[in-house]
Design a protein around this motif. Structure first.
Motif, PDB file in Angstrom:
ATOM      1  N   GLN A 145       0.810  -1.208   0.000  1.00 33.30           N
ATOM      2  CA  GLN A 145       0.000   0.000   0.000  1.00 33.30           C
ATOM      3  C   GLN A 145       0.849   1.266   0.000  1.00 33.30           C
ATOM      4  O   GLN A 145       0.408   2.318  -0.478  1.00 33.30           O
ATOM      5  CB  GLN A 145      -0.920   0.015   1.218  1.00 33.30           C
ATOM      6  CG  GLN A 145      -2.082  -0.957   1.108  1.00 33.30           C
ATOM      7  CD  GLN A 145      -2.960  -0.670  -0.092  1.00 33.30           C
ATOM      8  OE1 GLN A 145      -3.489   0.422  -0.250  1.00 33.30           O
ATOM      9  NE2 GLN A 145      -3.104  -1.651  -0.963  1.00 33.30           N
ATOM     10  N   ARG A 146       2.066   1.180   0.507  1.00 39.03           N
ATOM     11  CA  ARG A 146       2.936   2.356   0.553  1.00 39.03           C
ATOM     12  C   ARG A 146       4.320   2.026  -0.007  1.00 39.03           C
ATOM     13  O   ARG A 146       4.853   0.952   0.263  1.00 39.03           O
ATOM     14  CB  ARG A 146       3.067   2.881   1.988  1.00 39.03           C
ATOM     15  CG  ARG A 146       1.754   3.387   2.572  1.00 39.03           C
ATOM     16  CD  ARG A 146       1.957   3.950   3.969  1.00 39.03           C
ATOM     17  NE  ARG A 146       0.702   4.316   4.610  1.00 39.03           N
ATOM     18  CZ  ARG A 146       0.127   5.516   4.516  1.00 39.03           C
ATOM     19  NH1 ARG A 146       0.722   6.470   3.812  1.00 39.03           N
ATOM     20  NH2 ARG A 146      -1.007   5.774   5.131  1.00 39.03           N
ATOM     21  N   SER A 199       7.446   2.674   0.852  1.00 37.99           N
ATOM     22  CA  SER A 199       8.049   3.225   2.054  1.00 37.99           C
ATOM     23  C   SER A 199       8.720   2.119   2.857  1.00 37.99           C
ATOM     24  O   SER A 199       8.356   0.941   2.723  1.00 37.99           O
ATOM     25  CB  SER A 199       6.958   3.900   2.895  1.00 37.99           C
ATOM     26  OG  SER A 199       7.430   4.261   4.168  1.00 37.99           O
ATOM     27  N   GLN A 222       4.800   0.619   6.591  1.00 40.96           N
ATOM     28  CA  GLN A 222       3.481   0.669   5.984  1.00 40.96           C
ATOM     29  C   GLN A 222       2.496   1.535   6.757  1.00 40.96           C
ATOM     30  O   GLN A 222       1.305   1.545   6.441  1.00 40.96           O
ATOM     31  CB  GLN A 222       2.939  -0.756   5.825  1.00 40.96           C
ATOM     32  CG  GLN A 222       3.633  -1.548   4.727  1.00 40.96           C
ATOM     33  CD  GLN A 222       3.539  -0.891   3.364  1.00 40.96           C
ATOM     34  OE1 GLN A 222       2.456  -0.723   2.811  1.00 40.96           O
ATOM     35  NE2 GLN A 222       4.686  -0.494   2.806  1.00 40.96           N
ATOM     36  N   TRP A 223       2.987   2.291   7.746  1.00 41.19           N
ATOM     37  CA  TRP A 223       2.112   3.229   8.442  1.00 41.19           C
ATOM     38  C   TRP A 223       2.425   4.679   8.065  1.00 41.19           C
ATOM     39  O   TRP A 223       1.802   5.611   8.577  1.00 41.19           O
ATOM     40  CB  TRP A 223       2.220   3.051   9.958  1.00 41.19           C
ATOM     41  CG  TRP A 223       3.621   2.919  10.492  1.00 41.19           C
ATOM     42  CD1 TRP A 223       4.291   1.761  10.763  1.00 41.19           C
ATOM     43  CD2 TRP A 223       4.527   3.980  10.828  1.00 41.19           C
ATOM     44  NE1 TRP A 223       5.559   2.029  11.232  1.00 41.19           N
ATOM     45  CE2 TRP A 223       5.723   3.388  11.292  1.00 41.19           C
ATOM     46  CE3 TRP A 223       4.443   5.377  10.791  1.00 41.19           C
ATOM     47  CZ2 TRP A 223       6.829   4.132  11.696  1.00 41.19           C
ATOM     48  CZ3 TRP A 223       5.547   6.116  11.192  1.00 41.19           C
ATOM     49  CH2 TRP A 223       6.721   5.500  11.633  1.00 41.19           C
ATOM     50  N   LYS A 271       1.275   6.727  -0.340  1.00 41.98           N
ATOM     51  CA  LYS A 271       0.244   5.693  -0.387  1.00 41.98           C
ATOM     52  C   LYS A 271      -0.311   5.551  -1.799  1.00 41.98           C
ATOM     53  O   LYS A 271      -0.439   6.520  -2.544  1.00 41.98           O
ATOM     54  CB  LYS A 271      -0.890   6.048   0.581  1.00 41.98           C
ATOM     55  CG  LYS A 271      -1.910   4.939   0.768  1.00 41.98           C
ATOM     56  CD  LYS A 271      -2.934   5.321   1.825  1.00 41.98           C
ATOM     57  CE  LYS A 271      -3.947   4.207   2.039  1.00 41.98           C
ATOM     58  NZ  LYS A 271      -4.943   4.561   3.073  1.00 41.98           N
ATOM     59  N   ARG A 272      -0.663   4.341  -2.163  1.00 41.49           N
ATOM     60  CA  ARG A 272      -1.177   4.055  -3.502  1.00 41.49           C
ATOM     61  C   ARG A 272      -2.430   4.872  -3.814  1.00 41.49           C
ATOM     62  O   ARG A 272      -3.293   5.068  -2.952  1.00 41.49           O
ATOM     63  CB  ARG A 272      -1.535   2.579  -3.648  1.00 41.49           C
ATOM     64  CG  ARG A 272      -0.402   1.597  -3.470  1.00 41.49           C
ATOM     65  CD  ARG A 272      -0.897   0.186  -3.741  1.00 41.49           C
ATOM     66  NE  ARG A 272      -1.136   0.016  -5.161  1.00 41.49           N
ATOM     67  CZ  ARG A 272      -0.244  -0.540  -5.995  1.00 41.49           C
ATOM     68  NH1 ARG A 272       0.913  -0.967  -5.556  1.00 41.49           N
ATOM     69  NH2 ARG A 272      -0.523  -0.667  -7.282  1.00 41.49           N
ATOM     70  N   PHE A 275       1.828   6.699  -7.112  1.00 39.21           N
ATOM     71  CA  PHE A 275       2.312   7.284  -5.864  1.00 39.21           C
ATOM     72  C   PHE A 275       2.621   8.767  -6.072  1.00 39.21           C
ATOM     73  O   PHE A 275       3.019   9.177  -7.168  1.00 39.21           O
ATOM     74  CB  PHE A 275       3.599   6.588  -5.392  1.00 39.21           C
ATOM     75  CG  PHE A 275       3.446   5.124  -5.076  1.00 39.21           C
ATOM     76  CD1 PHE A 275       2.727   4.712  -3.963  1.00 39.21           C
ATOM     77  CD2 PHE A 275       4.031   4.162  -5.887  1.00 39.21           C
ATOM     78  CE1 PHE A 275       2.596   3.362  -3.664  1.00 39.21           C
ATOM     79  CE2 PHE A 275       3.913   2.814  -5.595  1.00 39.21           C
ATOM     80  CZ  PHE A 275       3.188   2.407  -4.483  1.00 39.21           C
TER      81      PHE A 275
END
Length: 351
Positions: free
Chosen positions: A97-98, A100, A103-104, A108-109, A291
């Protein structure tokens, strides 16, 4: 979680061999970092991210069986699914999803992939261009470890894959200008003007590359990431012309143009790669639409490169994510991003 904060800060490869570009030795100091940070704080953008749903054409086993032709499917950012001679090749698979280390937080996608890793057909080869997080996704690699027969990377990048559990016998690591043959498929690692690193102290300890991907009937080029440099002409002289070039066009800015091409440079790279036959080749811009990694509006790369291609008589295709592209006869595509903006927004953006 697919990432360790401790490894990001603690991984120390300062004594490792450093890889270098052929044309420009890219360096960034405090003043560069400050200028970039200041620009991020002060630049006002109308459309940093889509506010309506990005169109995605789902890919299923049934839809993949509709044709036996060599085809490309853009899944997102620089992730491409390719069918050549009946086999499937996956480029820079990023499904998280990221883009990075965690993932927090991080970019983000904008949209989901047209196909999940679980739904993918058996993969003959996964090809990686370099180790940055928007191109090398640990979670995706671990999920693909049993689905893919081969993993092909630039030098030292494959060490990550082995560390993450990929069987070493499956991993091939190439230096620039080295080739690998897998059945009828020929892969060549070619130079790129970029840099590498996944932590704070591992800068340029792994190689970055562009790739030539040649099947029985199709010849493709995948740029990975990089700035414009003289190497495109040499790649074209050795391996071109290409049926389709997949060239980075996005996440650009004049402040870091040495390592990410501006759209006019992406177009010139395509021309360099194909020489006098550039008009018979097709450019598919990648590294965009998934992104937010720069200061331009999210759709600007697609609009800009499409306009430049029209002016230069270069065929530029911008398929919807998941839309099949036949290599032998790519069809004209639509400017799908324009339909996502209201008339007032489009008029304001065009001014």
């Amino acid at each position: 979680m697919a990432f360790s904060i401790k490894s990001f800060f603690a991984a120390d490869k300062t004594d490792a061999v450093k890889f270098e570009n052929t044309d420009i030795q890219y360096q960034s100091g405090f003043s560069d970092i400050w200028n970039i940070a200041k620009s991020y704080m002060t630049t006002k953008r109308l459309h940093p991210a889509p506010v309506v749903e990005v169109p995605v054409q789902p890919i299923t086993a049934t839809s993949l069986s509709f044709s036996n032709e060599d085809q490309l499917f853009r899944l997102g950012h620089s992730t491409i699914l390719i069918r050549l001679d009946g086999d499937y090749i996956l480029l820079d698979p990023v499904f998280s999803q990221r883009a990075s280390p965690v993932q927090w937080a991080g970019p983000k996608r904008f949209h989901q992939s047209p196909i999940s890793i679980e739904q993918l057909p058996p993969i003959k080869a996964v090809i990686i261009s370099h180790d940055h997080y928007d191109h090398l996704d640990k979670s995706a690699i671990t999920e693909l470890s049993d689905k893919a027969e081969h993993f092909v990377t630039p030098e030292k990048v494959g060490d990550y894959l082995i560390e993450w559990g990929v069987e070493p016998s499956k991993v091939s690591q190439l230096s620039w200008w080295q080739e690998l043959t897998i059945g009828e498929l020929t892969l060549a690692a070619t130079p790129a003007q970029h840099f590498s690193g996944r932590g704070l102290r591992d800068r340029d300890t792994t190689l970055w590359a562009s790739w030539v991907i040649k099947g029985t009937n199709s010849n493709l080029f995948f740029s990975g990431d990089g700035g414009y440099f003289s190497g495109f002409k040499e790649i074209g002289e050795r391996y071109g012309p290409f049926d389709i070039t997949m060239i980075e066009t996005g996440a650009y800015n004049e402040m870091w143009s040495q390592i990410h091409m501006m759209p006019e440079q992406s177009l010139q790279a395509h021309i360099d790669l194909n020489g006098s036959e550039f008009e018979s080749s097709v450019l598919m811009p990648i590294h965009n639409g998934t992104f937010d990694l720069a200061l331009h509006d999210w759709f600007e790369p697609l609009e800009w490169i499409s306009d430049l291609g029209e002016q230069a008589n270069v065929s530029v295709i911008t398929p919807v994510f998941g839309e099949p592209v036949n290599v032998a006869s790519p069809q004209k595509t639509q400017a799908w991003w324009r339909e996502m903006l209201s008339n007032d927004e489009w008029i304001l953006q065009s001014q």
